[in-house]
Design a protein around this motif. Structure first.
Motif, PDB file in Angstrom:
ATOM      1  N   GLN A   1      -5.332  -5.087  -8.962  1.00 16.00           N
ATOM      2  CA  GLN A   1      -4.524  -4.355  -9.663  1.00 16.00           C
ATOM      3  C   GLN A   1      -5.101  -3.241 -10.771  1.00 16.00           C
ATOM      4  N   ALA A   2      -6.244  -3.722 -11.535  1.00 19.36           N
ATOM      5  CA  ALA A   2      -6.812  -2.815 -12.201  1.00 19.36           C
ATOM      6  C   ALA A   2      -7.436  -1.730 -11.750  1.00 19.36           C
ATOM      7  N   ALA A   3      -8.114  -2.018 -10.431  1.00 20.23           N
ATOM      8  CA  ALA A   3      -8.675  -0.920  -9.574  1.00 20.23           C
ATOM      9  C   ALA A   3      -7.870  -0.240  -9.121  1.00 20.23           C
ATOM     10  N   ILE A   4      -6.459  -0.386  -8.887  1.00 20.42           N
ATOM     11  CA  ILE A   4      -5.588   0.587  -8.478  1.00 20.42           C
ATOM     12  C   ILE A   4      -5.252   1.433  -9.732  1.00 20.42           C
ATOM     13  N   GLU A   5      -4.925   0.808 -10.606  1.00 23.02           N
ATOM     14  CA  GLU A   5      -4.548   1.403 -11.996  1.00 23.02           C
ATOM     15  C   GLU A   5      -5.706   2.601 -12.402  1.00 23.02           C
ATOM     16  N   LYS A   6      -6.677   2.145 -12.116  1.00 23.03           N
ATOM     17  CA  LYS A   6      -7.714   3.137 -12.738  1.00 23.03           C
ATOM     18  C   LYS A   6      -7.793   4.445 -11.640  1.00 23.03           C
ATOM     19  N   VAL A   7      -7.530   4.280 -10.551  1.00 25.49           N
ATOM     20  CA  VAL A   7      -7.403   5.527  -9.565  1.00 25.49           C
ATOM     21  C   VAL A   7      -6.244   6.391 -10.329  1.00 25.49           C
ATOM     22  N   PHE A   8      -5.102   5.879 -10.667  1.00 26.79           N
ATOM     23  CA  PHE A   8      -3.900   6.676 -11.217  1.00 26.79           C
ATOM     24  C   PHE A   8      -4.506   7.341 -12.751  1.00 26.79           C
ATOM     25  N   THR A   9      -5.090   6.477 -13.484  1.00 28.23           N
ATOM     26  CA  THR A   9      -5.165   6.929 -14.824  1.00 28.23           C
ATOM     27  C   THR A   9      -6.678   7.994 -14.622  1.00 28.23           C
TER      28      THR A   9
ATOM     29  N   LEU B   1       2.428  14.269  -7.823  1.00 27.80           N
ATOM     30  CA  LEU B   1       2.090  15.292  -7.392  1.00 27.80           C
ATOM     31  C   LEU B   1       2.814  16.383  -6.918  1.00 27.80           C
ATOM     32  N   GLY B   2       4.069  15.666  -6.077  1.00 28.66           N
ATOM     33  CA  GLY B   2       4.771  16.811  -5.379  1.00 28.66           C
ATOM     34  C   GLY B   2       4.502  17.256  -4.026  1.00 28.66           C
ATOM     35  N   GLN B   3       3.528  16.597  -3.513  1.00 24.24           N
ATOM     36  CA  GLN B   3       2.608  16.825  -2.247  1.00 24.24           C
ATOM     37  C   GLN B   3       1.828  15.630  -1.911  1.00 24.24           C
ATOM     38  N   LYS B   4       1.279  15.804  -0.630  1.00 30.67           N
ATOM     39  CA  LYS B   4       0.298  14.597  -0.366  1.00 30.67           C
ATOM     40  C   LYS B   4      -0.917  14.956  -1.044  1.00 30.67           C
ATOM     41  N   PRO B   5      -1.479  13.925  -1.504  1.00 33.99           N
ATOM     42  CA  PRO B   5      -2.910  13.681  -2.274  1.00 33.99           C
ATOM     43  C   PRO B   5      -4.055  14.470  -1.628  1.00 33.99           C
TER      44      PRO B   5
ATOM     45  N   LEU C   1      -8.031   6.248  -3.172  1.00 36.97           N
ATOM     46  CA  LEU C   1      -7.032   5.314  -2.811  1.00 36.97           C
ATOM     47  C   LEU C   1      -7.358   4.300  -1.739  1.00 36.97           C
ATOM     48  N   PHE C   2      -7.966   4.808  -0.499  1.00 38.69           N
ATOM     49  CA  PHE C   2      -8.360   3.978   0.304  1.00 38.69           C
ATOM     50  C   PHE C   2      -9.473   3.008  -0.192  1.00 38.69           C
ATOM     51  N   ALA C   3     -10.380   3.458  -0.992  1.00 42.58           N
ATOM     52  CA  ALA C   3     -11.287   2.698  -1.579  1.00 42.58           C
ATOM     53  C   ALA C   3     -10.564   1.419  -2.427  1.00 42.58           C
ATOM     54  N   ALA C   4      -9.592   1.821  -3.357  1.00 44.23           N
ATOM     55  CA  ALA C   4      -8.980   0.977  -4.129  1.00 44.23           C
ATOM     56  C   ALA C   4      -8.308  -0.318  -3.372  1.00 44.23           C
ATOM     57  N   ILE C   5      -7.841   0.141  -2.162  1.00 47.51           N
ATOM     58  CA  ILE C   5      -7.089  -0.758  -1.303  1.00 47.51           C
ATOM     59  C   ILE C   5      -8.111  -1.576  -0.461  1.00 47.51           C
TER      60      ILE C   5
ATOM     61  N   ALA D   1       0.898  -1.268  -0.035  1.00 47.38           N
ATOM     62  CA  ALA D   1       0.187  -0.091   0.041  1.00 47.38           C
ATOM     63  C   ALA D   1       0.772   1.453   0.079  1.00 47.38           C
ATOM     64  N   ALA D   2       1.957   1.266   0.754  1.00 44.90           N
ATOM     65  CA  ALA D   2       3.033   2.333   0.561  1.00 44.90           C
ATOM     66  C   ALA D   2       3.386   2.537  -0.841  1.00 44.90           C
ATOM     67  N   MET D   3       3.751   1.840  -1.487  1.00 46.09           N
ATOM     68  CA  MET D   3       4.068   1.787  -2.736  1.00 46.09           C
ATOM     69  C   MET D   3       2.954   2.494  -3.724  1.00 46.09           C
ATOM     70  N   VAL D   4       1.716   2.318  -3.323  1.00 45.18           N
ATOM     71  CA  VAL D   4       0.628   2.778  -4.136  1.00 45.18           C
ATOM     72  C   VAL D   4       0.682   4.281  -3.510  1.00 45.18           C
ATOM     73  N   TYR D   5       0.757   4.555  -2.484  1.00 43.89           N
ATOM     74  CA  TYR D   5       0.702   6.028  -1.931  1.00 43.89           C
ATOM     75  C   TYR D   5       1.511   6.847  -2.306  1.00 43.89           C
ATOM     76  N   TYR D   6       2.904   6.494  -2.313  1.00 50.19           N
ATOM     77  CA  TYR D   6       3.987   7.214  -2.815  1.00 50.19           C
ATOM     78  C   TYR D   6       4.416   7.229  -4.157  1.00 50.19           C
ATOM     79  N   SER D   7       3.506   6.405  -5.005  1.00 47.42           N
ATOM     80  CA  SER D   7       3.631   6.463  -6.349  1.00 47.42           C
ATOM     81  C   SER D   7       2.679   7.776  -6.620  1.00 47.42           C
ATOM     82  N   ALA D   8       1.701   8.003  -5.846  1.00 49.29           N
ATOM     83  CA  ALA D   8       0.748   9.016  -6.234  1.00 49.29           C
ATOM     84  C   ALA D   8       1.747  10.339  -5.909  1.00 49.29           C
TER      85      ALA D   8
END
Length: 208
Positions: free
Chosen positions: A130-138, A102-106, A114-118, A91-98
């Motif tokens: 994985q698809a749900a997480i990637e959808k949040v990013f896109t 962004l250059g700041q906290k989401p 992000l909470f919902a995807a996890i 989950a940390a990988m997901v958070y820090y990837s965002a």
């Protein structure tokens, strides 16, 4: 942390509970805070930082409390994602990837996504998760971690190492919690409402 978040959420319905705490409230070590075993200020974390995990349901509830806390403190609360187990590391990988993009906290909307995807997709297959997480990013015009180039992977790895060092050196074993001035951990269960929490944090910010 136990029922503290739920008590805070209920207290927001009555302003008297937020601002009407006893004037005799004085933070005590071992009750409202502890001194960390290591000084984490060297990692340049925010003066007040929430320590959390996207896998933690109480951390998810805490999101609705943070604006009230920031208002009481009159400053922004930073974030550090723990890495104390395999689920938290992923989950940390997901958070820090965002965060790194962004250059700041989401913001609150992205944090909710992000909470919902996890947390809301545990019954799905790993591929569907994985698809749900990637959808949040896109959906937020961000690059999915699976599509990172070498430089982005190195940046992510550096952030994860810092998060792991904070988790280990601070001996963080439960979330949500708050680290103040890199030296103190707030015991959220030792507070009845947001005003007391803010008083403890302000006390620790000025403690020598």
């Amino acid at each position: 942390m136990k029922n503290i978040v739920s008590r805070w959420l209920l207290s927001f319905c009555a302003c008297a509970l937020i601002f009407g705490c006893s004037d005799d409230f004085t933070p005590k070590e071992g009750e409202q805070f502890t001194t960390l075993p290591a000084n984490l200020a060297t990692y340049r974390i925010a003066p007040v930082a929430e320590i959390f995990s996207l896998t933690c349901s109480h951390c998810r509830k805490m999101e609705s409390v943070l604006p009230e806390l920031e208002m009481a403190l009159q400053q922004e609360v930073g974030k550090v994602h723990v890495t104390f187990n395999e689920g938290a590391k992923a989950a940390a990988m997901v958070y820090y990837s965002a965060m790194m993009q962004l250059g700041q906290k989401p913001d609150a909307k992205l944090m909710d996504a992000l909470f919902a995807a996890i947390q809301d997709n545990v019954a799905l297959t790993p591929e569907q998760q994985q698809a749900a997480i990637e959808k949040v990013f896109t959906d937020n015009n961000l690059i999915s971690p699976s599509a990172f180039d070498q430089k982005q992977r190195q940046d992510l790895g550096r952030r994860l190492k810092i998060a792991q060092a904070i988790t280990e050196q601070g001996q963080i074993q439960a979330v949500p919690t708050f680290i103040v001035a890199g030296r103190y951990q707030v015991l959220t269960s030792g507070h009845d409402d947001i005003k007391e929490l803010a008083e403890t944090i302000n006390y620790l910010l000025h403690k020598h």
